[in-house]
Design an enzyme around this catalytic site. Structure first.
Site, mmCIF file in Angstrom:
data_model
loop_
_atom_site.group_PDB
_atom_site.id
_atom_site.type_symbol
_atom_site.label_atom_id
_atom_site.label_comp_id
_atom_site.label_asym_id
_atom_site.label_seq_id
_atom_site.Cartn_x
_atom_site.Cartn_y
_atom_site.Cartn_z
ATOM 1 N N SER A 43 0.609 -1.336 -0.052
ATOM 2 C CA SER A 43 0.077 0.114 -0.097
ATOM 3 C C SER A 43 0.849 1.155 -0.056
ATOM 4 C CB SER A 43 -0.977 0.032 1.192
ATOM 5 O OG SER A 43 -1.455 1.099 1.414
ATOM 6 N N TYR A 57 -3.107 5.705 -5.635
ATOM 7 C CA TYR A 57 -4.184 6.521 -6.137
ATOM 8 C C TYR A 57 -4.028 7.582 -7.052
ATOM 9 C CZ TYR A 57 -6.057 4.666 -1.446
ATOM 10 O OH TYR A 57 -6.419 3.777 -0.452
ATOM 11 N N THR A 117 -6.188 2.221 -7.319
ATOM 12 C CA THR A 117 -7.176 2.161 -6.599
ATOM 13 C C THR A 117 -7.983 3.274 -7.173
ATOM 14 O OG1 THR A 117 -6.146 1.250 -4.657
ATOM 15 C CG2 THR A 117 -8.160 2.515 -3.991
ATOM 16 N N LYS A 128 -8.057 -1.219 -10.030
ATOM 17 C CA LYS A 128 -8.483 -2.060 -8.704
ATOM 18 C C LYS A 128 -9.760 -1.312 -8.335
ATOM 19 C CE LYS A 128 -7.112 -3.598 -4.353
ATOM 20 N NZ LYS A 128 -8.067 -2.965 -3.301
ATOM 21 N N HIS A 169 -13.221 -2.848 -2.310
ATOM 22 C CA HIS A 169 -12.335 -2.249 -1.169
ATOM 23 C C HIS A 169 -12.465 -3.053 0.329
ATOM 24 C CE1 HIS A 169 -9.742 1.554 -1.000
ATOM 25 N NE2 HIS A 169 -9.756 0.989 0.284
#
Length: 390
Positions: free
Chosen positions: A125, A150, A176, A249, A273
């Site tokens: 992450s 992101y 994401t 994603k 998520h």
């Protein structure tokens, strides 16, 4: 003699270690939850608002029934597959999840060691407890890494993160896309999660990318919440600054699957998520079939969300997924016993998946298909999935 035998059996039981009784991911969750603080437990093990999607993810697998083949000679069963040119023991990778340091002092460094021991690829992450540079060496080159990130309002931050990931050898970006704004998570509000994170000087990757420290979550939110993100603007920009593969994603529909193909991404991750963004969306295993049908084999499809059993993985592959990702099970293994706990979880799922393949009469992952599944129709009778209307 009977009493003596009882005493011997009792003595053997007292010598057993805790892990001797952890036989499934469900057992691991229970054992790990006892070791976590209330804050950590409720941060990891909860979802958005009413948590309908959070609970739906693992339960949805129950509607898909297995149709085994017998007398198939499965002595040579091989559950391995190839992802990004590397052969892995079975079609499973570890999802990128935030703040592993809440589960164990070594955080993602221990997770990487556990993944490497089981030869399972790992997503990291943006909001890891350690910078990526500190995490990757712990795998000693044995596995591939994927960088979760992101779209940031400040393109400089986006570019810095992407170039950093590419320099470090990440194989792909897991973009994401289901968080243009942050979902509502009541447990985090009740537990004052924001205050806790702020005290820890969180998110070193972001601090590194913007070249200053974050003093509160409001500062952090302005850096990654971009409500103006779009396919047309952001995918071409990412493609212009990196040669890494780009997977989107957070896809749950045929429409977005087709949009991903149109925009030239390398693949998608069917994901909600972990039920932490928009409550009330479908379980990912239920969203998978329409995404697979829309893709028609043109791009690889990964999936995460609620996977707890080897048979869950089998069902996803039968429905057309190329690989499965698990997030919370890795956190539970980490909280329970660091790197060894992560490795234990991965080996349990590997063994369960292989046994499911053998009991289903499959010798390779390529043999798994929709013909191995059934559902109950509206009259309550079993119907083969390949002929059923979902």
């Amino acid at each position: 003699m009977a009493n003596e035998a009882v005493k011997v059996a009792e003595a053997e039981l007292t010598q057993k270690k805790d892990e001797d009784y952890i036989l499934s991911v469900d057992d691991l969750e229970k054992a790990a939850s006892k070791k976590m603080s209330k804050l950590t437990r409720e941060y990891y093990n909860s979802g958005a608002t009413y948590q309908q999607t959070y609970f739906a993810n693992p339960r949805a697998f129950e509607k898909y029934l297995l149709r085994p083949r017998v007398l198939s000679n499965v002595a040579a069963c091989d559950p391995s597959t190839v992802i990004f040119g590397r052969r892995i023991p079975f079609p499973l990778c570890v999802s990128p999840t935030a703040l592993h340091g809440m589960a164990h002092p070594d955080g993602e460094k221990a997770t990487a060691r556990g993944c490497a021991a089981a030869n399972v690829n790992m997503g990291i992450s943006t909001y890891s407890s350690f910078v990526w540079e500190e995490i990757i060496p712990h795998a000693k080159g044995k596995i591939d890494f994927f960088a979760q990130m992101y779209i940031y309002p400040d393109k400089t931050v986006t570019k810095n993160m992407v170039l950093k990931a590419e320099k470090l050898g990440f194989k792909a970006i897991l973009l994401t896309a289901d968080a243009p704004i942050l979902g509502t998570r009541w447990n985090e509000t009740r537990n004052q999660m924001a205050a806790h994170i702020t005290k820890q000087n969180p998110f070193p990757n972001i601090t590194d990318a913007v070249s200053n420290s974050l003093t509160n979550l409001e500062d952090m939110a302005t850096l990654f919440q971009d409500a103006s993100q779009s396919w047309e603007r952001d995918i071409p920009y990412l493609r212009s600054i990196t040669k890494m593969k780009i997977f989107v994603k957070g896809v749950l529909t045929a429409e977005d699957t087709l949009k991903a193909i149109e925009c030239g991404v390398d693949g998608i991750v069917v994901s909600n998520h972990g039920g932490r963004q928009l409550d009330g969306v479908p379980a990912t295993i239920d969203a998978l079939p329409e995404c697979v049908e829309a893709a028609k084999g043109r791009i690889p499809i990964f999936i995460d969300g609620g996977f707890r059993r080897g048979s869950d993985i089998f069902k996803a592959i039968a429905l057309g997924a190329d690989c499965v990702f698990v997030g919370r099970p890795a956190l539970w293994g980490l909280a329970y016993n660091g790197a060894a706990g992560v490795e234990m979880m991965l080996r349990m799922l590997h063994d369960e998946f292989k046994k499911t393949m053998q009991l289903m009469g499959c010798n390779s992952v390529k043999e798994i298909s929709r013909k191995h599944l059934a559902v109950l129709n509206s009259r309550g009778f079993m119907e083969r999935l390949e002929t059923a209307k979902l």
